[in-house]
Each structure stands twice: as structure tokens, then as C-alpha cells.
Design a protein around this motif. Structure first.
Motif, PDB file in Angstrom:
ATOM      1  N   SER A 156     -18.487  36.811 -81.138  1.00 26.53           N
ATOM      2  CA  SER A 156     -18.461  37.884 -82.160  1.00 26.53           C
ATOM      3  C   SER A 156     -18.151  38.582 -80.734  1.00 26.53           C
ATOM      4  O   SER A 156     -18.197  38.849 -80.286  1.00 26.53           O
ATOM      5  CB  SER A 156     -20.249  37.538 -82.395  1.00 26.53           C
ATOM      6  N   SER A 157     -18.802  40.191 -82.041  1.00 27.59           N
ATOM      7  CA  SER A 157     -18.603  41.752 -81.628  1.00 27.59           C
ATOM      8  C   SER A 157     -19.891  42.275 -81.428  1.00 27.59           C
ATOM      9  O   SER A 157     -19.541  43.017 -80.672  1.00 27.59           O
ATOM     10  CB  SER A 157     -17.108  42.611 -82.233  1.00 27.59           C
TER      11      SER A 157
ATOM     12  N   GLU B 216     -23.421  42.602 -85.618  1.00 30.50           N
ATOM     13  CA  GLU B 216     -21.998  42.310 -86.006  1.00 30.50           C
ATOM     14  C   GLU B 216     -21.830  41.885 -87.839  1.00 30.50           C
ATOM     15  O   GLU B 216     -22.545  41.509 -87.714  1.00 30.50           O
ATOM     16  CB  GLU B 216     -22.300  40.238 -85.899  1.00 30.50           C
TER      17      GLU B 216
ATOM     18  N   PRO C 256     -23.083  39.553 -77.934  1.00 31.88           N
ATOM     19  CA  PRO C 256     -20.949  39.227 -77.707  1.00 31.88           C
ATOM     20  C   PRO C 256     -21.060  38.755 -76.626  1.00 31.88           C
ATOM     21  O   PRO C 256     -21.459  39.348 -75.516  1.00 31.88           O
ATOM     22  CB  PRO C 256     -20.646  40.291 -78.473  1.00 31.88           C
TER      23      PRO C 256
ATOM     24  N   SER D 291     -18.253  38.648 -74.618  1.00 31.00           N
ATOM     25  CA  SER D 291     -16.899  39.242 -74.625  1.00 31.00           C
ATOM     26  C   SER D 291     -17.544  40.665 -74.128  1.00 31.00           C
ATOM     27  O   SER D 291     -16.481  41.961 -73.078  1.00 31.00           O
ATOM     28  CB  SER D 291     -16.266  39.441 -76.323  1.00 31.00           C
ATOM     29  N   LEU D 292     -18.827  41.443 -73.995  1.00 31.00           N
ATOM     30  CA  LEU D 292     -19.297  42.566 -73.706  1.00 31.00           C
ATOM     31  C   LEU D 292     -19.721  42.093 -72.001  1.00 31.00           C
ATOM     32  O   LEU D 292     -19.920  41.553 -71.114  1.00 31.00           O
ATOM     33  CB  LEU D 292     -19.841  42.950 -74.346  1.00 31.00           C
TER      34      LEU D 292
END
Length: 242
Positions: A138-139, A170, A218, A220-221
Motif C-alpha cells: 500500500s501507499s 490508500e 504502508p 514503505s514509509l
């Protein structure tokens, strides 16, 4: 923070609040604790868990900060499981030391962690459950809602408002093969996606918990941003649902 330090830090905060600790099991030298903080005057009981997937560290860290800030010093009772998969957290892996995904094990209960956790939950009544997770795909922030009582869409709007200073919702219309009701909101039924692989939230629903939120940040953060988002979501959910 090392896993033992995290477990000990959560333990110190919970026992300082008067919570009763129960050792569910020990795995590879790590204790798995569950806590009960019961208040005679309270009318509702909240269940809060984190760390069931070891590659999702933001949840346990957010829970520790919430404990330090005494978010649970409210007029309700609590069941708290801060680190359900310590071996996975130590290894940075989704699964436990046996290679099992604990959040798919609540029907078969092959892992010692879930077998002990499910037994501990038997007979315990909770009115609202929150589980803290992360998602590598997810972002933005999203959450699952399992609701067996009144449908109150205004809760979603208040969640979005609370999270806005920290993280966007998201944007995808399909999340983990689920259609969203609104951006970042999966309104999930009480049946598991895979009949033989029950997650924690489905098990809680089957045991009578009328409402649960599963929060996903997420991966990635940046870690501290994910921690902040979890904290904001938990605080908002308590204001909205309790």
C-alpha cells in the motif's frame, strides 16, 4: 529497540496501570504475554493487539507509545496483547520461527502462540477490537471494519479527518483483492477469505466481538510516520466507538 526490551517496556507500563499479566507461552526464549485491565465501573471492554506479523514493527512501537501516554486510562476495561509474534519480530519476518503465519492460524491453531492466545480469549467478552498491522503493497493508510451491529458510515469520515495531518488514505479501489467502500475503508463480512485460514479478527467476530478495526500502514514509509499514524487511528477510533 530490541524485542526483549520492547516486551519489557510494554510490561512495565501495563503493570504500572494495574493490568494483570498472563504468560501465554514461551517461544525460543521469548515470552508471549497477554494483559487484562478490568475496571468495575466500566461498561465496555476494548481489545488491542499488535505484532502478530514480525515484519510489521510500527504496531508494537505505537502501542508502547500509547501505553506511555496512558491512552488506556479511560472509563473502559482492556485486554492487551502487545507482541504476539516475538520470534518473527526478532527475525523481521512475517511468520513465526516455525514459518507459520499466525494471522492465518486461528482455526487450526498449529502454532503455540495462537493456540495459547485463542485459549486465553475463550470466554472473554470485548465490545470493540483494534489490531495494528502494516502492508508492503500500500501507499496510504487503510483499515478493515468487521461490524455486526449498527452501520455508521460517519465513523469513516471522522477517521479520515483524524489521519489527515499524518497520512493519506490508500487511493486504490482494490486493496488485497477487496473492493473498498470508500478510499482506505474495507467493510468486511464475518466470514474468512480463506475458509481454513482464520485471521485474528475473524476469530474475534466468531467469538462475539461486535465491532473490530484492523489498521494497516504502508511499510514503505518512514517508521516513525507509521507509528504516528497508528497512534492517531487508535485515538480516533476510541473517540468514535467508545
Amino acid at each position: 529497540m530490541e524485542v526483549h526490551e520492547l516486551i519489557d517496556a510494554c510490561d512495565v507500563e501495563l503493570q504500572a496501570m494495574g493490568a494483570e499479566r498472563e504468560l501465554l507461552c514461551e517461544v525460543e526464549g521469548f515470552p508471549v504475554y497477554a494483559y487484562s485491565l478490568m475496571r468495575e465501573e466500566s461498561e465496555r471492554t476494548v481489545y488491542l493487539s499488535s505484532g502478530i506479523h514480525g515484519d510489521e514493527p510500527a504496531g508494537p512501537l505505537a502501542l508502547l507509545e500509547l501505553l506511555k501516554e496512558r491512552v488506556m486510562a479511560q472509563s473502559c476495561s482492556w485486554y492487551v496483547c502487545p507482541v504476539l509474534n516475538p520470534t518473527g519480530l526478532q527475525a523481521g519476518s512475517r511468520e513465526n520461527y516455525q514459518g507459520l503465519d499466525l494471522n492465518r492460524d486461528y482455526l487450526n491453531r498449529r502454532s503455540p502462540e495462537v493456540a495459547a492466545h485463542a485459549q486465553w480469549l475463550e470466554g472473554k467478552k470485548c465490545d470493540f477490537a483494534i489490531s495494528l498491522h502494516e502492508d508492503w503493497e500500500s501507499s496510504g493508510f487503510y483499515f478493515y471494519e468487521i461490524n455486526q451491529i449498527e452501520d455508521r458510515p460517519q465513523r469513516y469520515l471522522r477517521m479520515v479527518k483524524a489521519l489527515a495531518p499524518t497520512m493519506v488514505m490508500e487511493p486504490e479501489s482494490m486493496i488485497d483483492d477487496h473492493e473498498v467502500r470508500e478510499a482506505g475503508w474495507i467493510y468486511h463480512g464475518c466470514e474468512p477469505d480463506e475458509p481454513k485460514h482464520w485471521p485474528e479478527a475473524i476469530f474475534l467476530a466468531a467469538k462475539g466481538c461486535p465491532l473490530s478495526f484492523t489498521f494497516e500502514t504502508p511499510s514503505s514509509l518512514e517508521l516513525q510516520l507509521r507509528v504516528k499514524a497508528h497512534k492517531a487511528a487508535v485515538c480516533a477510533a476510541l473517540r468514535i466507538c467508545i
